[in-house]
Design an enzyme around this catalytic site. Structure first.
Site, PDB file in Angstrom:
ATOM      1  N   HIS A  15       0.859  -1.169  -0.111  1.00  0.00           N
ATOM      2  CA  HIS A  15       0.042  -0.236  -0.054  1.00  0.00           C
ATOM      3  C   HIS A  15       0.975   1.406  -0.056  1.00  0.00           C
ATOM      4  O   HIS A  15       2.125   1.165  -0.113  1.00  0.00           O
ATOM      5  CB  HIS A  15      -0.955   0.010   1.239  1.00  0.00           C
ATOM      6  CG  HIS A  15      -0.263  -0.075   2.460  1.00  0.00           C
ATOM      7  ND1 HIS A  15       0.662   0.629   2.979  1.00  0.00           N
ATOM      8  CD2 HIS A  15      -0.431  -1.105   3.476  1.00  0.00           C
ATOM      9  CE1 HIS A  15       1.048   0.267   4.213  1.00  0.00           C
ATOM     10  NE2 HIS A  15       0.519  -0.827   4.559  1.00  0.00           N
ATOM     11  N   HIS A  18       3.895   1.676   2.048  1.00  0.00           N
ATOM     12  CA  HIS A  18       5.322   1.017   1.781  1.00  0.00           C
ATOM     13  C   HIS A  18       6.184   1.898   0.911  1.00  0.00           C
ATOM     14  O   HIS A  18       7.369   1.997   0.595  1.00  0.00           O
ATOM     15  CB  HIS A  18       4.951  -0.459   1.198  1.00  0.00           C
ATOM     16  CG  HIS A  18       4.284  -1.578   2.081  1.00  0.00           C
ATOM     17  ND1 HIS A  18       3.011  -1.869   1.950  1.00  0.00           N
ATOM     18  CD2 HIS A  18       4.862  -1.848   3.365  1.00  0.00           C
ATOM     19  CE1 HIS A  18       2.794  -2.611   2.893  1.00  0.00           C
ATOM     20  NE2 HIS A  18       3.848  -2.639   3.799  1.00  0.00           N
ATOM     21  N   CYS A 122       0.111 -12.309  20.362  1.00  0.00           N
ATOM     22  CA  CYS A 122      -0.600 -11.716  19.346  1.00  0.00           C
ATOM     23  C   CYS A 122      -0.084 -12.159  18.091  1.00  0.00           C
ATOM     24  O   CYS A 122       0.909 -11.706  17.763  1.00  0.00           O
ATOM     25  CB  CYS A 122      -0.945 -10.141  19.434  1.00  0.00           C
ATOM     26  SG  CYS A 122      -1.895  -9.587  18.187  1.00  0.00           S
ATOM     27  N   CYS A 125       0.763  -9.034  15.813  1.00  0.00           N
ATOM     28  CA  CYS A 125       1.806  -8.092  16.395  1.00  0.00           C
ATOM     29  C   CYS A 125       3.201  -9.097  16.299  1.00  0.00           C
ATOM     30  O   CYS A 125       4.254  -8.565  16.257  1.00  0.00           O
ATOM     31  CB  CYS A 125       1.806  -7.484  17.730  1.00  0.00           C
ATOM     32  SG  CYS A 125       0.435  -6.606  17.863  1.00  0.00           S
ATOM     33  N   CYS A 134      -4.537  -7.031  23.041  1.00  0.00           N
ATOM     34  CA  CYS A 134      -3.507  -6.619  22.377  1.00  0.00           C
ATOM     35  C   CYS A 134      -3.601  -5.112  21.985  1.00  0.00           C
ATOM     36  O   CYS A 134      -4.803  -4.835  21.707  1.00  0.00           O
ATOM     37  CB  CYS A 134      -3.514  -7.293  20.877  1.00  0.00           C
ATOM     38  SG  CYS A 134      -2.763  -6.135  19.682  1.00  0.00           S
ATOM     39  N   HIS A 138      -5.629  -5.754  17.315  1.00  0.00           N
ATOM     40  CA  HIS A 138      -5.830  -6.650  16.235  1.00  0.00           C
ATOM     41  C   HIS A 138      -7.087  -7.510  16.777  1.00  0.00           C
ATOM     42  O   HIS A 138      -7.152  -7.989  17.893  1.00  0.00           O
ATOM     43  CB  HIS A 138      -4.688  -7.343  16.433  1.00  0.00           C
ATOM     44  CG  HIS A 138      -3.547  -6.959  15.550  1.00  0.00           C
ATOM     45  ND1 HIS A 138      -2.294  -6.497  16.156  1.00  0.00           N
ATOM     46  CD2 HIS A 138      -3.379  -6.355  14.093  1.00  0.00           C
ATOM     47  CE1 HIS A 138      -1.317  -5.704  15.224  1.00  0.00           C
ATOM     48  NE2 HIS A 138      -2.115  -5.922  14.255  1.00  0.00           N
ATOM     49  N   LYS A 288      -6.634   5.397   9.142  1.00  0.00           N
ATOM     50  CA  LYS A 288      -5.461   4.362   9.336  1.00  0.00           C
ATOM     51  C   LYS A 288      -5.458   3.697   8.142  1.00  0.00           C
ATOM     52  O   LYS A 288      -6.305   3.012   7.597  1.00  0.00           O
ATOM     53  CB  LYS A 288      -5.319   3.470  10.578  1.00  0.00           C
ATOM     54  CG  LYS A 288      -4.655   3.894  11.741  1.00  0.00           C
ATOM     55  CD  LYS A 288      -4.767   3.159  12.797  1.00  0.00           C
ATOM     56  CE  LYS A 288      -3.467   2.387  13.367  1.00  0.00           C
ATOM     57  NZ  LYS A 288      -3.475   1.824  14.608  1.00  0.00           N
ATOM     58  N   LYS A 291      -4.111  -3.158   5.833  1.00  0.00           N
ATOM     59  CA  LYS A 291      -4.024  -3.805   4.893  1.00  0.00           C
ATOM     60  C   LYS A 291      -5.140  -5.060   4.495  1.00  0.00           C
ATOM     61  O   LYS A 291      -5.731  -4.843   3.440  1.00  0.00           O
ATOM     62  CB  LYS A 291      -2.716  -4.779   5.039  1.00  0.00           C
ATOM     63  CG  LYS A 291      -1.377  -4.157   4.587  1.00  0.00           C
ATOM     64  CD  LYS A 291      -0.323  -5.274   4.137  1.00  0.00           C
ATOM     65  CE  LYS A 291       0.602  -5.198   5.424  1.00  0.00           C
ATOM     66  NZ  LYS A 291       1.739  -5.874   5.209  1.00  0.00           N
TER      67      LYS A 291
END
Length: 469
Positions: A15, A18, A122, A125, A134, A138, A288, A291
């Site tokens: 995305h 990156h 998790c 993470c 977490c 998540h 935010k 993905k």
RNA sequence: GGGGCGGUAGCUCAGCCGGUCAGAGCAUCGGACUCAUAAUCCGUGGGUCGUGGGUUCAAGUCCCACCCGCCCUACCA
């Protein structure tokens, strides 16, 4: 200079976030190459994350298939984003990677021990937490894990790490991040788990040497890429002899790079990186980037729609050094129109037009009336891409002012030739200065003002937004 | 709970060790120019620099508290 990006896990396609890190690294690489320094720009993918396994299961495809497909998408950013990386490592496929991970493991053996561990893990993470839930939110509940793992005596390196950071031997930028890491280290380092049971890892990953029941912790595996990507003489050249070794990363993974990784290297008796360069995150339309949630912007689609210059320029010119930046298509378009079309494109166009109209295309001798001095380099040394981009752009602004001040259309004879010669020289200089930031724009400008005789003018960039009449 | 980072003109942001720091760009408005992609150039308007205290001859700029947003870290100060 050895420049690396983090290697993203490939549970999904790349995305815009990156793209930010890759473009930043690319600018550094091109900039230092242009200064005549040897540069190796290294990137790649982390294929061994458990998250990749879970993504494959969710999609109902073999892990290998999903990993190959997504890793290819990351490597495929090279063309659209005009990345100039020299090496692309995939932790699952690179021939030297597994052996390198094993070698480091053995070199660190004196700091490894087995310990039974009860913890909550998790998967999102890839790390343990003393209590749930977490903190990153998540979705999935933490896994209760009770097993025997290998531990690394991180605690032993607390003082050495603090000293390295305090003394600047390990530079962390921006300074706020340095303080953050220092506070973390000085608060006390506990030993960390560096393996997990192969069963829990679904058999995916690198087995612990001489302990096939365990798989090397994915972070250990991934961090090692910075040296395993360098094979043979390259390792010696870029990790041992090279003076500057810079790791770029997002703010979420500083601890791994500025604490765990240097500690591993200290334990293994290997050289350390010199620069930890941390960027913040991108949001898209105020949200935010996730993905999985689909709110992610596909950089390739963006390039297809607006061109690599537009995307690179937005990432470089609009993202502040500290603080998250919000991407919106409107902001990209505004930046494109203002800078690329009205600023750069129009400048080159008006210069070429005048040379063609007044001098029949013949380029007179001339000295550029503008320059950039060391501002670009200084800004990049500070890891401030926005300031660097702005510094380059002063050439465009000053050249445009110069045109209006001299008014070559009113001039005649030598005066006009001097002005236009200077402007062509300025555009050529601009092409040179632009190259690390916008390779395509640099090439277009160079082509438009190259040679002794200029061709007919052709707009470099069209405005994207409609112009009111 | 601890630590850190942001909160400065409508928008995006600069402002390092305290004293032209109240700024830039965009947007608005006015003017100039016509080489150019209705582009460019010049100028104007606009802000109690999150809130409240404190230090100082002087504070966005240092100290304390608080509010808002975010990050790191920890259920042991």
């Amino acid at each position: 200079m050895y420049i690396t990006t983090t290697i993203p896990y490939v549970n999904a396609r790349p995305h815009l976030g990156h793209a930010l890190e890759l473009v930043q690294a690319d600018v550094l690489a091109r900039h230092h190459r242009r200064r005549g320094e040897p540069v190796r720009f290294q990137t790649g993918t982390d294929d061994n994350s458990l998250k990749n396994v879970l993504a494959a299961e969710a999609e109902g495809v073999p892990v290998r298939e999903l990993v190959d497909r997504n890793a290819a998408a990351f490597e495929g950013l090279r063309g659209p984003l005009e990345l100039s990386f020299d090496g692309f490592i995939r932790t699952s496929g690179h021939p030297g990677h597994r052996a390198g991970v094993e070698r480091i493991w053995r070199a660190v053996g004196h700091d490894l021990y087995r310990r039974h561990y009860d913890g909550l893990y998790c998967v999102g993470c890839e790390q343990f937490y003393p209590a749930g839930p977490c903190p990153d939110g998540h979705g999935e509940p933490l896994q209760a894990v009770s097993e025997e793992n290998w531990f690394f005596r991180l605690s032993r390196y607390q003082d050495a790490l603090a000293e390295l950071i305090r003394g600047g031997r390990l530079r962390i930028e921006p300074a706020a991040r340095r303080n953050e890491v220092l506070a973390f280290v000085e608060a006390g380092l506990a030993d960390i788990s560096v393996s997990r049971s192969a069963a829990r890892a679904r058999g995916w990953g690198i087995p612990v040497p001489d302990d096939p029941g365990q798989v090397v912790y994915v972070w250990w595996d991934a961090l090692a890429n910075y040296v395993t990507a360098l094979e043979g003489g390259d390792y010696e050249r870029w990790w041992v002899r090279e003076r500057r070794k810079a790791h770029l990363m997002g703010k979420g993974v500083i601890r791994f790079h500025a604490v765990y990784w240097p500690a591993m290297l200290l334990s293994a008796g290997l050289p350390l990186p010199t620069d930890i360069l941390v960027h913040d995150y991108l949001t898209v339309d105020g949200r935010k980037i996730s993905k999985s949630a689909g709110g992610a912007v596909d950089p390739v689609a963006l390039v297809a729609a607006y061109g690599s210059d537009a995307v690179r320029w937005w990432l470089l010119r609009e993202v502040p050094r500290v603080g998250d930046a919000d991407f919106t298509e409107a902001r990209l378009i505004a930046r494109y129109d203002e800078d690329l079309a009205n600023g750069l494109g129009n400048l080159v166009n008006r210069v070429v037009t005048m040379v063609c109209r007044f001098l029949d295309g013949h380029v007179p001798e001339g000295e550029p009336p503008v320059g950039v001095s060391g501002a670009v380099h200084e800004a990049l040394e500070d890891f401030d891409f926005r300031r660097a981009a702005a510094a380059v752009w002063t050439l465009v602004e000053e050249a445009n002012r110069y045109v209006d001040r001299e008014q070559p259309w009113k001039q005649a004879g030598p005066a006009r030739e001097r002005t236009l010669g200077g402007l062509v020289a300025a555009c050529r200089e601009l092409a040179v200065q632009l190259e690390p930031f916008l390779p395509t724009a640099a090439a277009r400008v160079a082509a438009a003002v190259g040679g002794d005789r200029l061709g007919p003018p052709a707009p470099l960039y069209r405005r994207l937004s409609g112009v009111a009449h």
